[in-house]
Design an enzyme around this catalytic site. Structure first.
Site, short mmCIF file in Angstrom:
data_model
loop_
_atom_site.label_atom_id
_atom_site.label_comp_id
_atom_site.label_asym_id
_atom_site.label_seq_id
_atom_site.Cartn_x
_atom_site.Cartn_y
_atom_site.Cartn_z
N LYS A 1 12.16 61.79 66.22
CA LYS A 1 12.42 63.11 66.56
C LYS A 1 13.90 63.48 66.07
CE LYS A 1 13.33 65.64 70.83
NZ LYS A 1 13.18 65.57 72.37
N GLU B 1 16.20 51.82 63.59
CA GLU B 1 15.16 50.99 63.20
C GLU B 1 14.35 51.95 62.07
OE1 GLU B 1 16.45 51.77 66.23
OE2 GLU B 1 16.21 49.94 67.69
N GLY C 1 10.26 62.34 73.65
CA GLY C 1 9.99 61.33 72.65
C GLY C 1 8.61 60.83 73.31
N ARG C 2 8.84 60.16 74.64
CA ARG C 2 7.62 59.58 75.13
C ARG C 2 6.63 60.52 75.48
NH1 ARG C 2 12.30 59.03 77.55
NH2 ARG C 2 12.74 60.02 79.74
N GLU D 1 11.31 53.97 81.02
CA GLU D 1 12.38 55.01 80.36
C GLU D 1 12.58 56.25 81.31
OE1 GLU D 1 12.39 56.77 76.30
OE2 GLU D 1 13.41 55.08 75.85
N HIS E 1 -6.97 34.25 82.37
CA HIS E 1 -6.82 33.07 81.93
C HIS E 1 -5.50 32.61 81.66
CE1 HIS E 1 -11.10 32.50 81.86
NE2 HIS E 1 -11.20 33.87 81.28
N LYS F 1 22.84 50.98 71.75
CA LYS F 1 22.75 51.42 70.39
C LYS F 1 24.40 51.57 69.94
CE LYS F 1 18.99 54.60 70.81
NZ LYS F 1 18.43 56.11 70.75
O1 F6P Z 1 16.13 54.81 72.14
C1 F6P Z 1 15.11 55.59 73.16
C2 F6P Z 1 14.51 56.54 72.29
O2 F6P Z 1 15.36 57.69 72.07
C3 F6P Z 1 12.97 56.87 72.73
O3 F6P Z 1 13.20 57.88 73.90
C4 F6P Z 1 12.20 57.59 71.72
O4 F6P Z 1 11.02 57.77 71.92
C5 F6P Z 1 12.75 56.68 70.53
O5 F6P Z 1 13.99 56.32 71.25
C6 F6P Z 1 12.69 56.77 69.03
O6 F6P Z 1 13.43 58.32 69.10
P1 F6P Z 1 13.34 59.00 67.69
O7 F6P Z 1 11.76 59.64 67.81
O8 F6P Z 1 14.26 60.11 67.76
O9 F6P Z 1 13.16 58.00 66.55
#
Ligand code: F6P
Length: 548
Positions: free
Chosen positions: A205, A211, A266-267, A352, A383, A511
């Site tokens: 987003k 990452e 995002g979620r 979250e 198990h 972060k």
């Molecule tokens: O760090 C949390 C977060 O902002 C989530 O809410 C989101 O889904 C995820 O990182 C990834 O964010 P992006 O889609 O901006 O890479």
């Protein structure tokens, strides 16, 4: 607002005193039609909450609590597109993404549907070209591998849905999800993939997530090593983002950038172009069925009375277990292998959204909010950790999730799978009394001394509450309903607890620190003195043994 001072809360404390000493065995004995009274079906999705430690009187007061918290008006404000995510000044409109008729939404004055349809058209075009083999790589090869690079909401939802619906997947396409910064996630994949036939979807987003950015750059370098020419990026990279200029900076052409908007959390973004990999896997019609299922749950959530409203009921069960019975965690137990990513998805969705201690008014909450969510494929858990569920003495409410018919039918599998699922919820609820255990041991021929020795180990306390969600089958429509059910459950919980479910400030500090530690990990000792002793010690160990 101090929730715990309300008359509804106080009334519920009275129910707690009464129900805490009652066993599910008694509740079932008192009401021979308990399943009928405490279960609800919607378009093939059956929710059985009769094994919750609740009765009609307590449920009525929980409904009153929801009413007092103005769940209905908050719900209407969300669907009306009000900026209920006040700390980010954003509307919460993921429901627009599954508004399938061609009318304005959320209103004529503020209609987001033209943009939604425009991106959907872009998605459809990509999906048709890739699935039919018309989309070609830099040397003219058809695409065979789709790699979604994203994390959090840009990974968990599409990964869950692609795996859940894998029985419907295009036979000529393979799907991979890369989220971890650890190169052990991407490197083995790149070793086996062919750059000529691989398409990357960079889903982010913000397009600033570290990452995703590092993984995407590594993937681009890998492609460039084979293609040599910049124009090849257009053949192998698609971006899904609300930050198109950043995606363009990365080198992805405008035509390959699918927009999402600040009003999609995002979620909650599976339903947007973040779901592109799902649509590539099951086709555009399948993706639309997913949206239709979610829309069916939206319509139910908007219109059903609170006491017949599935998201409201699930939310209230969780509030009851957390705030009155004292549960600190809750387990999600999917029994279908294809649903293996459900616990991870729900961990982000629930924790979250509602893992907070401060209310909308900025004051500390008067009660605890979201419990810890965890889980695993049910039969595997049996198990592993079920021993603790049965005899560990913790109150751990469980959600059992299972489809009645198998998505990969093999003779002799499905009935035993269901038998295990139903047996576990039943054993957790009803347990085994000392008397039952004694009778069993005696029937097995044991003498009194041996019985006395073994008896304490053979008793199951039971009274462990659970909800069972039984779908007719694992199809896009039912999956859409299921996921929207949980989304709205989380929303209702947030409203009752009085918090904003749509921001996530708690993820920021880590972060920031990661960015500030990077120079130190890369060998810069200038700031060592400012680090805490533990972090300094760990970094010096990394400097000795780590590689970059
Ligand atoms: O760090 C949390 C977060 O902002 C989530 O809410 C989101 O889904 C995820 O990182 C990834 O964010 P992006 O889609 O901006 O890479």
């Amino acid at each position: 607002m101090n929730l715990t001072n309300t008359p509804e809360w106080q009334a519920l404390l009275g129910h707690k005193a009464r129900l805490q000493t009652q066993h599910l065995r008694d509740l079932f004995a008192d009401d021979v039609q308990r399943f009928q009274h405490f279960s609800l079906e919607l378009d093939g999705l059956l929710v059985d909450y009769s094994k919750q430690r609740i009765d009609t009187a307590a449920l009525n007061d929980l409904i009153q609590l929801a009413r007092h918290s103005e769940v209905e008006s908050w719900r209407d404000r969300m669907f009306a597109g009000e900026k209920i995510n006040f700390s980010e000044n954003r509307a919460v409109l993921h429901t627009a993404l599954r508004h399938t008729d061609f009318t304005p939404f959320p209103s004529v004055e503020h209609d987001v549907m033209p943009e939604v349809h425009a991106v959907r058209k872009q998605m459809r075009d990509i999906v048709e070209r890739v699935r039919s083999g018309l989309w070609r790589g830099f040397k003219g090869d058809a695409i065979q591998n789709i790699v979604n690079i994203g994390i959090g909401g840009s990974d968990l939802g599409p990964k869950l849905a692609t795996r859940a619906l894998s029985a419907l997947q295009h036979p000529g396409l393979n799907f991979y999800y890369v989220s971890n910064l650890d190169s052990a996630h991407l490197a083995p994949l790149l070793e086996k993939l062919d750059p000529h036939t691989t398409l990357f979807i960079v889903a982010s987003k913000t397009f600033t997530t570290q990452e995703t950015s590092i993984n995407a750059h590594t993937a681009r370098t890998w492609l460039m090593a084979a293609a040599m020419e910049e124009w090849a990026i257009a053949k192998h990279f698609i971006a899904v983002t609300s930050n198109p200029s950043k995606a363009q900076e990365f080198g992805i052409p405008e035509a390959n950038i699918l927009q999402i908007w600040d009003w999609v959390g995002g979620r909650y973004s599976l339903w947007s172009a973040v779901g592109l990999s799902v649509a590539l896997a099951i086709g555009m019609r399948g993706f639309e069925r997913l949206l239709e299922g979610a829309e069916t749950m939206d319509t139910h959530f908007r219109n059903a009375p609170l006491d017949k409203n599935l998201p409201v009921l699930l939310a209230l069960m969780s509030i009851w277990n957390t705030n009155f019975l004292g549960a600190e965690t809750t387990a999600v137990l999917p029994y279908n292998e294809s649903m293996r990513h459900l616990p991870g998805f729900l961990q982000q969705l629930e924790m979250e959204s509602n893992g907070k201690t401060v209310g909308r008014d900025g004051a500390p909450l008067s009660c605890r909010a979201n419990p810890i969510v965890w889980g695993e494929i049910g039969v595997n858990g049996q198990h592993a950790f079920f021993q603790l569920l049965h005899q560990g003495g913790w109150l751990i409410p469980c959600d059992f999730v299972v489809a009645a018919s198998s998505d990969y039918p093999l003779p002799g599998h499905q009935a035993p799978l269901l038998a295990n699922c139903l047996a576990q919820s039943s054993a957790l609820a009803f347990g085994k009394t000392e008397q039952q255990a004694r009778i069993e041991l005696a029937a097995a021929g044991l003498q009194e001394a041996e019985i006395a020795k073994l008896l304490p180990h053979k008793v199951f306390a039971g009274n462990q509450p659970s909800t069972t969600i039984l779908m007719t089958s694992l199809d896009p429509f039912q999956l859409g309903m299921l996921l929207a059910l949980y989304e709205h459950k989380v929303f209702v919980q947030g409203v009752v607890w009085g918090l904003n479910s749509f921001d996530q400030w708690g993820v920021e500090l880590g972060k920031q620190l990661a960015n500030s530690l990077l120079p130190a990990l890369n060998g810069d000792q200038a700031y060592d003195a400012q680090l805490d002793d533990s972090t300094r010690g760990l970094i010096s160990y990394f400097r000795r043994y780590g590689n970059n």
